[in-house]
Scaffold this active site. Sequence first.
Site, short mmCIF file in Angstrom:
data_model
loop_
_atom_site.label_atom_id
_atom_site.label_comp_id
_atom_site.label_asym_id
_atom_site.label_seq_id
_atom_site.Cartn_x
_atom_site.Cartn_y
_atom_site.Cartn_z
N ASP A 1 4.26 15.65 -8.02
CA ASP A 1 2.98 14.55 -8.42
C ASP A 1 3.16 14.65 -10.10
O ASP A 1 2.63 15.52 -10.76
CB ASP A 1 1.98 15.11 -8.06
CG ASP A 1 0.56 14.48 -8.68
OD1 ASP A 1 1.00 13.61 -9.35
OD2 ASP A 1 -0.42 14.61 -8.00
N CYS B 1 -11.38 15.15 -8.21
CA CYS B 1 -10.61 14.99 -6.92
C CYS B 1 -9.58 16.45 -6.79
O CYS B 1 -8.64 16.17 -6.18
CB CYS B 1 -9.67 13.80 -7.08
SG CYS B 1 -10.65 12.44 -7.15
N1 PMP Z 1 -2.23 13.35 -8.91
C1 PMP Z 1 -2.90 13.80 -10.15
C2 PMP Z 1 -2.44 15.28 -10.60
C3 PMP Z 1 -3.72 13.01 -10.79
O1 PMP Z 1 -4.27 13.47 -11.85
C4 PMP Z 1 -4.22 11.71 -10.16
C5 PMP Z 1 -5.31 10.76 -10.73
N2 PMP Z 1 -6.48 11.67 -11.33
C6 PMP Z 1 -3.61 11.39 -8.93
C7 PMP Z 1 -2.64 12.25 -8.34
C8 PMP Z 1 -4.09 10.00 -8.46
O2 PMP Z 1 -3.66 9.05 -9.29
P1 PMP Z 1 -4.14 7.61 -8.87
O3 PMP Z 1 -5.68 7.61 -8.73
O4 PMP Z 1 -3.62 6.72 -10.05
O5 PMP Z 1 -3.33 7.39 -7.81
#
Ligand code: PMP
Length: 421
Positions: free
Chosen positions: A211, A377
């Site tokens: 990721d 999140c």
């Molecule tokens: N992975 C990580 C480490 C993130 O920081 C984020 C966004 N906060 C995401 C995944 C998801 O990204 P998106 O909302 O652009 O799908």
Amino acid sequence: MTPQPAIATTPFDAAAVRADFPILTQEPAPGEPSLVFLDSAASSQKPAAVIEALDDYYRAANANIHRGVYRLSELSTGRYEQARHLVADFVGAASPRECVFVRNTTEAINLVAHAWGRKHIAAGDLIVLTVMDHHSNLVPWQLLAEEKGAELAHVTVTPDGRLDLDHLDALLRREPKLVAFPHVSNSLGTLNDAAEITRRAKAAGATVLIDGAQSVPHLPADVQALGCDFLAFSGHKMLGPMGSGVLWGKKAVLDALPPFMGGGSMIRTVELTRSTWADVPARFEAGTPAVADAIGLGAAIEYLSALGMDAVRAHERDLLAYALPRLAEIPGMTLLGPSDPVHQSGVVSFTLGDIHPHDVAAILDAEGVAVRAGHHCTQPLLRHLGLVATTRASFYVYNTEADVDRLVSALHAANRVFGLT
Ligand code: PMP
């Protein structure tokens, strides 16, 4: 706090960079403070070059792609595919065909969970994730594991917010089918040794997804050096438009996958009851894509490449080295994560006494300082650290030491509001 390693000052003119961002150079309303934007980990601001690329596309090149035989459609297609070339060069892909345009990191990971996961994961298989993962690298695998009867295990996190690599090794001895992890933690800023984790996971026979939502925007990320099978990232966190994102996958791995979504553009032939699939990446780009946004991402990549990703990383490291000791001096401050510019991206998470992080963020906002508060999140990570929420400040190319000074003085103001100093 542990002494910070000496860090060379890098020639990076953040004030000049800032001047390229219309939202950051707006005159504040009378009586209002100017904006200090410290929430780039959620979504970055956009330079004029990206805004102009979007504007120019809609003014001069707007038409649906790939199917048109007329010149405007060819122009639009050419710009879209040029953006794919830019993405490929940016992450060191062997070919632009390895780069699939998606809406964001979340969609990229879901694509892998559906297309790769449904094909390769069976009952009893092990999927290794980490306790520090963003929900978007947890939930898709939970859905898959439930569907297939697979098992999930999570590499644990040390109290200073690093992945426990001994625990990773123990899990790898169980021969997982997949290892998926964040290159950089969005909550703590921890910079994981992604190449080393990938090397160990590959040696154990696993497929590896990184990721890259918080790494690709902030440091040089080269898929050949990383050695992974998939890299997911979001355009909107790297100066590009909302709705632009990328899944990079090794060509041989992508070639062997079935589609994720069905519809127009992803087929070779269609009969009433069966179809055959287009080659990658078209196989994974069903329907009309976000053409302008992909082109805007290309403009963002050109902007970042002109700055140089080594310089971007060095600038954020310098800012962190400036910020950490100043933040640590604030009464009630608890810095989370490594608190070390060498092992941390430009993300600082903290708590301030027992002031609720939302209250801290609201007071900072009144001072013109935009930060994020909450679980970011990453509910399992915060629970693991015994927390419900943190306040998070995150830096990018347009931030300066003056922004850090404004953050520090706003935090002193928060302490005064709550009678703590
Ligand atoms: N992975 C990580 C480490 C993130 O920081 C984020 C966004 N906060 C995401 C995944 C998801 O990204 P998106 O909302 O652009 O799908």
